[in-house]
Scaffold this active site. Structure first.
Site, PDB file in Angstrom:
ATOM      1  CB  CYS A 167      21.113  17.875  52.695  1.00 22.63           C
ATOM      2  SG  CYS A 167      19.470  17.682  51.947  1.00 22.63           S
ATOM      3  CE  LYS A 213      21.735  24.076  52.532  1.00 25.51           C
ATOM      4  NZ  LYS A 213      22.756  23.995  53.607  1.00 25.51           N
ATOM      5  CD  GLU A 257      23.222  24.843  61.242  1.00 24.82           C
ATOM      6  OE1 GLU A 257      22.277  25.223  60.518  1.00 24.82           O
ATOM      7  OE2 GLU A 257      24.360  24.576  60.808  1.00 24.82           O
TER       8      GLU A 257
END
Lengths: 413, 78
Positions: free
Chosen positions: A163, A335, A314
């Protein structure tokens, strides 16, 4: 060595929110979900029955019928977005020196559908594989075919880092121009994983959302009830150009590409380091490469896939990289709208970051219903509604299976 | 035109993306119809599938025109 400056002078995209840059931005800004029931194949036997598919893609607009048959869908997406980007840039293909133009593309998997179809046909009906099996399937063929179509003889290869693939491609493309190895680079990424093997494979990993009764709210990064990512597909392409020559020809400039960071988690095959050590390093190195300070960053288009573990790691990495400034910058996971385009994620999210800067508008993280107590709610995730604010510098984070991390830094000119 | 010839022609039109009028008996796959080496292998495979026969590589190498393909297949399916 004095590094040359790099700017974006053209862009194109085919993705679940639109088949042009304009349509993509309009839907991003308005918080539209690209998810819906899968139409590409019969999902009766599949656990997940929805995805963010590209809609109304008309390949014949971009290539000949013979090419469509020979190119995997991931290559068709690459061709379409590249065609748009080159036209958008206004470069005169007759006048430029093809030896000084390269292509560095990103693809996480490549021709998955081709592989699946050929393997199945081999077992079911034929004693041999098609001669196009290998060249149609390999993850580098899209970049190769783009060079053939336009006569670009500069550096040409494809980055494969799951990704993070497209972000790695964009960083390498930037560096080629910085170092004088090329004057123009075509870069970006494409993926076409919404197929039987792709969905079943990620289902087996328990990586995909299974919210079949409500596809459009399934991608909900940072929400307490997130249950996996939503598969997307498509492509984005950029024309990167050396700054001085872009200015000289009076090119429209989207933004400057000022830096990139690359790191590894060195932790697990698929799970992120829970403390986000690799994520912290990649942002730190990207900002340093750009010659900036953490306080200069206004917006982070995060990886934020809507998976249980990644969405915790994250924000932690952002807090430890930025300290107090973490609360002043805007964060969003697009996303939530596009789904996860795997190897093309860095390309469409890099484009989202650039468009956010251009429009001084942070696209939202849609589908936020319930705060997750494990995620610091003082961070500004731009939940549900876009936010107008000055954005001069944007980061685009991408993290791939294998622990590959890549972050690109864009700056307003 | 024989049944075999009609089917062969249809496969060539589909795989090579050429116009039906170009697919003459004398037409060479590579010189006249724009096929590369991979296209040629694919054509042979499609013929094998359509007519349920096996064309060994050494024989396949001798098939370079539409007419040669039709003749080979007609002889093989008899």
């Amino acid at each position: 060595m004095e590094l040359r400056r790099v700017v974006i002078t053209g862009a194109g995209t085919i993705n679940p929110l639109g088949n042009s840059v304009e349509e993509y931005w309009k839907n991003l800004k308005n918080g539209v979900s690209g998810a819906g029931p899968i139409t590409h194949f019969d999902t009766t036997l599949h656990t997940t029955k929805f995805a963010c598919e590209v809609k109304d893609f008309d390949a014949i607009q971009y290539m000949e019928r013979k090419e469509i048959r020979k190119y995997d869908l991931y290559t068709q997406y690459a061709f379409a977005s590249t065609d748009q980007a080159i036209k958008d840039s206004g470069i005169d293909l007759e006048k430029i020196d093809g030896d000084r133009v390269g292509v560095i593309w990103g693809a996480g998997i490549g021709g998955l559908q081709t592989f699946y179809e050929e393997a199945r046909a081999y077992k079911d009906e034929r004693p041999r594989f098609s001669p196009f099996f290998i060249p149609k399937m390999i993850a580098n063929i899209a970049g190769g075919l783009v060079s053939i179509k336009y006569g670009f003889r500069g550096p040409n290869y494809t980055t494969v880092s799951a990704c993070a693939s497209a972000s790695h491609a964009m960083i390498d493309a930037m560096n080629m121009i910085r170092m004088g190895k090329a004057d123009i680079m075509i870069t970006g990424g494409s993926e076409a994983g919404v197929n039987e093997a792709g969905v079943a494979g990620f289902n087996s990993m328990r990586a995909l959302s299974t919210r079949n009764d409500d596809p459009s709210t399934a991608s909900r990064p940072f929400d307490k009830d997130r249950d996996g990512f939503v598969m997307g597909e498509g492509s984005a392409a950029f024309v990167f150009e050396e700054y001085e020559s872009a200015v000289k020809r009076g090119a429209k400039i989207y933004a400057e590409v000022v830096g990139g960071g690359m790191s590894a988690d060195a932790f697990h095959m698929t799970a992120p380091d829970p403390d986000g050590k690799g994520a912290k390093l990649v942002m730190k190195w990207a900002i340093e490469d750009a010659g900036l300070k953490p306080e200069d960053i206004d917006y982070i288009n995060v990886h934020g896939t809507s998976t249980p573990l990644g969405d915790i790691a994250e924000p932690k990495a952002i807090l430890s990289t930025f300290g107090n400034h973490a609360y002043k910058l805007s964060i969003s996971s697009t996303k939530s709208m596009t789904g996860h385009l795997l190897g093309a994620a860095g390309a469409i999210e890099g484009l989202a970051s650039v468009l956010a800067m251009q429009n001084n508008t942070v696209p939202p993280t849609i589908n936020h219903f319930t705060d997750d107590p494990e995620i610091d709610d003082k961070l500004d995730f731009t939940f549900n509604v876009a936010k107008e604010r000055e954005i001069n510098v944007a980061l685009s984070n991408t993290f791939g299976f294998g622990g590959h991390n890549a972050t690109v830094v864009f700056k307003k000119l | 035109m024989s049944d075999v010839a009609a089917k062969v022609k249809a496969i060539i039109v589909d795989k090579l993306g050429v116009d039906e009028s170009e697919v003459t008996t004398e037409a060479s796959f590579t010189n006249d119809l724009g096929a590369d080496s991979l296209d040629t292998v694919e054509l042979i495979m499609e013929f094998e599938k359509e007519f349920d026969l096996a064309i060994p590589d050494d024989e396949a190498e001798k098939i370079s025109t539409v007419g040669e393909a039709v003749a080979h297949i007609e002889a093989a399916v008899k």
